[in-house]
Design a protein around this motif. Structure first.
Motif, PDB file in Angstrom:
ATOM      1  N   ASN A  31      32.992 -52.607   5.333  1.00 17.22           N
ATOM      2  CA  ASN A  31      32.988 -51.094   4.858  1.00 17.22           C
ATOM      3  C   ASN A  31      32.454 -49.733   5.092  1.00 17.22           C
ATOM      4  OD1 ASN A  31      32.638 -52.849   2.151  1.00 17.22           O
ATOM      5  ND2 ASN A  31      30.876 -54.183   3.261  1.00 17.22           N
ATOM      6  N   GLY A  32      33.007 -49.696   6.847  1.00 25.50           N
ATOM      7  CA  GLY A  32      32.865 -48.617   7.599  1.00 25.50           C
ATOM      8  C   GLY A  32      31.645 -48.570   8.268  1.00 25.50           C
ATOM      9  N   THR A  33      30.722 -49.180   8.519  1.00 28.12           N
ATOM     10  CA  THR A  33      29.860 -49.773   9.219  1.00 28.12           C
ATOM     11  C   THR A  33      30.190 -49.801  11.031  1.00 28.12           C
ATOM     12  OG1 THR A  33      28.774 -50.895   7.925  1.00 28.12           O
ATOM     13  CG2 THR A  33      27.753 -51.116   9.676  1.00 28.12           C
ATOM     14  N   ALA A  34      29.657 -49.043  11.630  1.00 27.03           N
ATOM     15  CA  ALA A  34      30.037 -49.394  13.090  1.00 27.03           C
ATOM     16  C   ALA A  34      29.103 -49.835  13.595  1.00 27.03           C
ATOM     17  CB  ALA A  34      31.141 -47.856  13.673  1.00 27.03           C
ATOM     18  N   LEU A  35      29.429 -49.518  15.027  1.00 26.21           N
ATOM     19  CA  LEU A  35      28.179 -49.223  16.493  1.00 26.21           C
ATOM     20  C   LEU A  35      28.955 -48.433  17.645  1.00 26.21           C
ATOM     21  CD1 LEU A  35      27.792 -52.981  16.672  1.00 26.21           C
ATOM     22  CD2 LEU A  35      25.829 -51.593  15.878  1.00 26.21           C
ATOM     23  N   ALA A  36      28.168 -47.947  18.007  1.00 22.53           N
ATOM     24  CA  ALA A  36      28.237 -46.787  19.514  1.00 22.53           C
ATOM     25  C   ALA A  36      26.896 -47.125  19.538  1.00 22.53           C
ATOM     26  CB  ALA A  36      28.654 -45.720  18.862  1.00 22.53           C
ATOM     27  N   ASP A  37      26.423 -46.242  20.933  1.00 21.71           N
ATOM     28  CA  ASP A  37      25.475 -46.260  21.956  1.00 21.71           C
ATOM     29  C   ASP A  37      25.036 -44.892  21.513  1.00 21.71           C
ATOM     30  OD1 ASP A  37      26.000 -43.676  24.484  1.00 21.71           O
ATOM     31  OD2 ASP A  37      27.821 -44.305  23.188  1.00 21.71           O
ATOM     32  N   TYR A  38      23.508 -45.526  21.439  1.00 21.44           N
ATOM     33  CA  TYR A  38      22.358 -43.859  20.450  1.00 21.44           C
ATOM     34  C   TYR A  38      22.137 -43.318  21.341  1.00 21.44           C
ATOM     35  CZ  TYR A  38      18.157 -42.431  20.140  1.00 21.44           C
ATOM     36  OH  TYR A  38      16.604 -41.158  19.262  1.00 21.44           O
ATOM     37  N   GLN A  39      22.665 -42.394  22.618  1.00 22.69           N
ATOM     38  CA  GLN A  39      22.211 -41.614  23.679  1.00 22.69           C
ATOM     39  C   GLN A  39      23.319 -40.640  22.989  1.00 22.69           C
ATOM     40  OE1 GLN A  39      20.092 -40.695  26.233  1.00 22.69           O
ATOM     41  NE2 GLN A  39      19.547 -42.561  25.235  1.00 22.69           N
ATOM     42  N   LEU A  40      24.815 -40.828  22.252  1.00 25.24           N
ATOM     43  CA  LEU A  40      25.808 -40.051  21.815  1.00 25.24           C
ATOM     44  C   LEU A  40      25.203 -40.200  20.086  1.00 25.24           C
ATOM     45  CD1 LEU A  40      29.014 -39.462  22.183  1.00 25.24           C
ATOM     46  CD2 LEU A  40      29.066 -42.024  20.125  1.00 25.24           C
ATOM     47  N   PHE A  41      24.580 -40.111  19.590  1.00 26.84           N
ATOM     48  CA  PHE A  41      23.546 -39.438  18.399  1.00 26.84           C
ATOM     49  C   PHE A  41      22.693 -38.532  18.363  1.00 26.84           C
ATOM     50  CE2 PHE A  41      26.841 -42.025  16.466  1.00 26.84           C
ATOM     51  CZ  PHE A  41      27.385 -41.707  15.332  1.00 26.84           C
ATOM     52  N   LYS A  42      21.972 -38.705  19.578  1.00 24.71           N
ATOM     53  CA  LYS A  42      20.473 -38.405  19.788  1.00 24.71           C
ATOM     54  C   LYS A  42      21.227 -36.646  19.525  1.00 24.71           C
ATOM     55  CE  LYS A  42      16.827 -39.044  23.114  1.00 24.71           C
ATOM     56  NZ  LYS A  42      16.689 -39.316  24.571  1.00 24.71           N
ATOM     57  N   GLN A  43      19.937 -35.839  18.963  1.00 27.46           N
ATOM     58  CA  GLN A  43      19.995 -34.289  18.482  1.00 27.46           C
ATOM     59  C   GLN A  43      20.953 -34.211  17.882  1.00 27.46           C
ATOM     60  OE1 GLN A  43      17.346 -32.454  20.097  1.00 27.46           O
ATOM     61  NE2 GLN A  43      16.545 -34.673  20.955  1.00 27.46           N
ATOM     62  N   ALA A  44      22.368 -34.807  17.857  1.00 28.26           N
ATOM     63  CA  ALA A  44      22.918 -34.439  16.771  1.00 28.26           C
ATOM     64  C   ALA A  44      22.657 -34.393  15.144  1.00 28.26           C
ATOM     65  CB  ALA A  44      24.586 -35.262  16.257  1.00 28.26           C
ATOM     66  N   SER A  45      23.196 -33.275  14.885  1.00 33.30           N
ATOM     67  CA  SER A  45      23.260 -33.395  12.759  1.00 33.30           C
ATOM     68  C   SER A  45      24.298 -34.343  11.981  1.00 33.30           C
ATOM     69  CB  SER A  45      23.264 -31.950  12.417  1.00 33.30           C
ATOM     70  OG  SER A  45      22.287 -31.142  13.607  1.00 33.30           O
ATOM     71  N   LYS A  46      25.083 -33.774  12.860  1.00 33.36           N
ATOM     72  CA  LYS A  46      26.273 -35.076  11.946  1.00 33.36           C
ATOM     73  C   LYS A  46      27.501 -35.142  12.913  1.00 33.36           C
ATOM     74  CE  LYS A  46      28.690 -29.841  11.154  1.00 33.36           C
ATOM     75  NZ  LYS A  46      29.046 -29.570  10.368  1.00 33.36           N
TER      76      LYS A  46
END
Length: 188
Positions: A31-46
């Protein structure tokens, strides 16, 4: 080849659309659910994702986060099934052979074979898999697969530069991440 299709390249951006970071992760369900590291998304808007098949997706929602274990679970916008890795319900046993699959690029297609040194259970669902030797930064967020092709864990950042082992957090734990409520005090 099947596992490579489930791996994704991720680019995060700020509100202006400027790139913040890039990294990798992988789909854990169709269904398009994924995992990555949290640091990658920190401060991101999109964020945008490109699959191993070359399909581009927009990140639709953050589904769960563990800043302590540096994991983010998210979902992409899709109207079709995405290729996904099969999650194992076990963590691995001492001396077991496991395979670390870096995000496939022209320069980096080599699967890395390692032995499990040990595993530790922090809580029932939070398990860490310790591998015998350190891995380069290019393996960050790579899936750790068993002989049957099921994913056991995801390679984490080194605790320090002189680390003599690598470790992976259980993907089964990552799959349990869910949104948490933030209660605000009410005034009367």
């Amino acid at each position: 080849k099947k596992a490579a299709k489930a791996q994704i390249s991720i680019v995060t951006m700020n509100e202006k659309g400027d790139m913040l970071q890039s990294g990798s992760g992988f789909f854990i369900d169709k269904n398009g659910t994924a995992l990555a590291d949290y640091q990658l998304f920190k401060q991101a808007s999109k964020a945008k994702v490109v699959s191993g098949e070359g399909k581009e997706y927009e990140v639709e929602a953050i589904v769960g986060v563990s800043s302590l274990y540096d994991l983010v679970k998210f979902r992409v916008k899709t109207d079709k099934e995405t290729p996904a890795l099969t999650i194992s319900d076990r963590i691995g046993v001492k001396h077991e052979h496991v395979y670390v699959l870096p995000y496939p690029t022209k320069e980096n297609k080599n699967v890395c074979k390692r032995h499990v040194a040990r595993h530790s259970e922090i809580q029932r669902e939070i398990r860490l898999l310790h591998l015998r030797s350190p891995l380069d930064e290019k393996y960050l967020n790579s899936p750790v697969m068993d002989e049957e092709g099921e994913v056991l864990g995801m390679i984490q950042r080194k605790a320090n530069a002189s680390a003599t082992t690598s470790y992976a957090v259980s993907v089964a734990y990552g799959n349990t991440l869910a949104p948490t409520a933030c209660l605000r005090p009410t005034t009367t």
